[in-house]
Design a protein around this motif. Structure first.
Motif, PDB file in Angstrom:
ATOM      1  N   SER A   6      10.829   2.245  -1.161  1.00 35.00           N
ATOM      2  CA  SER A   6      11.066   3.035   0.045  1.00 35.00           C
ATOM      3  C   SER A   6       9.801   3.025   0.905  1.00 35.00           C
ATOM      4  CB  SER A   6      11.448   4.474  -0.334  1.00 35.00           C
ATOM      5  OG  SER A   6      10.364   5.099  -0.993  1.00 35.00           O
ATOM      6  N   ASP A   7       9.952   3.480   2.130  1.00 39.05           N
ATOM      7  CA  ASP A   7       8.818   3.449   3.063  1.00 39.05           C
ATOM      8  C   ASP A   7       7.666   4.333   2.618  1.00 39.05           C
ATOM      9  OD1 ASP A   7      10.318   5.766   3.575  1.00 39.05           O
ATOM     10  OD2 ASP A   7       9.773   5.793   5.690  1.00 39.05           O
ATOM     11  N   GLY A   8       7.899   5.257   1.708  1.00 39.77           N
ATOM     12  CA  GLY A   8       6.820   6.102   1.202  1.00 39.77           C
ATOM     13  C   GLY A   8       5.731   5.317   0.493  1.00 39.77           C
ATOM     14  N   TRP A  15       4.902   2.092   1.332  1.00 36.49           N
ATOM     15  CA  TRP A  15       4.256   1.201   2.297  1.00 36.49           C
ATOM     16  C   TRP A  15       3.479   1.928   3.391  1.00 36.49           C
ATOM     17  CZ3 TRP A  15       4.962  -3.377   0.112  1.00 36.49           C
ATOM     18  CH2 TRP A  15       6.117  -3.620  -0.614  1.00 36.49           C
ATOM     19  N   GLU A  16       3.618   3.244   3.504  1.00 33.44           N
ATOM     20  CA  GLU A  16       3.031   3.994   4.619  1.00 33.44           C
ATOM     21  C   GLU A  16       1.513   3.839   4.725  1.00 33.44           C
ATOM     22  OE1 GLU A  16       3.269   6.289   8.009  1.00 33.44           O
ATOM     23  OE2 GLU A  16       4.945   5.583   6.802  1.00 33.44           O
ATOM     24  N   SER A  25      -1.097  -1.542   2.271  1.00 30.16           N
ATOM     25  CA  SER A  25      -0.597  -2.785   2.852  1.00 30.16           C
ATOM     26  C   SER A  25       0.203  -3.601   1.826  1.00 30.16           C
ATOM     27  CB  SER A  25      -1.759  -3.642   3.369  1.00 30.16           C
ATOM     28  OG  SER A  25      -2.468  -4.220   2.281  1.00 30.16           O
ATOM     29  N   THR A  26       1.008  -4.486   2.325  1.00 36.62           N
ATOM     30  CA  THR A  26       1.805  -5.368   1.470  1.00 36.62           C
ATOM     31  C   THR A  26       0.906  -6.173   0.544  1.00 36.62           C
ATOM     32  OG1 THR A  26       3.478  -5.528   3.188  1.00 36.62           O
ATOM     33  CG2 THR A  26       3.507  -7.238   1.494  1.00 36.62           C
ATOM     34  N   TRP A  38      -0.836   9.710   0.178  1.00 36.42           N
ATOM     35  CA  TRP A  38      -0.160  10.707   1.001  1.00 36.42           C
ATOM     36  C   TRP A  38      -0.957  12.006   1.013  1.00 36.42           C
ATOM     37  CZ3 TRP A  38       3.663  10.855   4.487  1.00 36.42           C
ATOM     38  CH2 TRP A  38       4.461   9.724   4.613  1.00 36.42           C
ATOM     39  N   ASP A  85       6.288  11.867   1.709  1.00 36.01           N
ATOM     40  CA  ASP A  85       7.592  11.238   1.883  1.00 36.01           C
ATOM     41  C   ASP A  85       8.108  10.805   0.507  1.00 36.01           C
ATOM     42  OD1 ASP A  85       9.800  10.185   3.138  1.00 36.01           O
ATOM     43  OD2 ASP A  85       8.760   8.513   4.070  1.00 36.01           O
TER      44      ASP A  85
END
Length: 100
Positions: A13-15, A17-18, A21-22, A54, A63
């Motif tokens: 989920s985007d949590g 990647w926020e 980095s990839t 986070w 997130d």
């Protein structure tokens, strides 16, 4: 990633990647696997790292963070090849296939 490393599919989920980095995530996954950790433990470590990022960046708000790692070693499809003469891929039975 270098060809000598087994391919791993990272779904998250985007949590995750926020704030990471990839490239950092891919490097962490391969580092965990080189240390002999299982995919489950590697996914848990990624989740902990993301949660820490986070906390650092957003305080108490976090997130959702969902991570699934899948080994592609032994998958039906062989890696794509530029020298395949127009063939997108071949399955393990050397039959042409298309990736869409």
């Amino acid at each position: 990633l270098p060809d000598s490393r087994p391919p791993v599919l990272i779904m998250a989920s985007d949590g995750l990647w926020e704030f990471i980095s990839t490239q950092e995530i891919a490097s962490m996954v391969h580092k965990f696997l080189e240390q002999g950790l299982t995919l489950q433990v590697a996914a848990e470590n990624l989740t902990r790292c993301a949660k820490s990022k986070w906390r650092t960046n957003e305080g108490h708000y976090c997130d959702d963070i969902t991570v699934v790692l899948v080994s592609l070693t032994g998958s039906v499809l062989q890696p794509l090849s530029e020298s395949a003469g127009g063939i997108a891929c071949m399955d393990r039975f050397n039959q042409d296939c298309t990736v869409t």
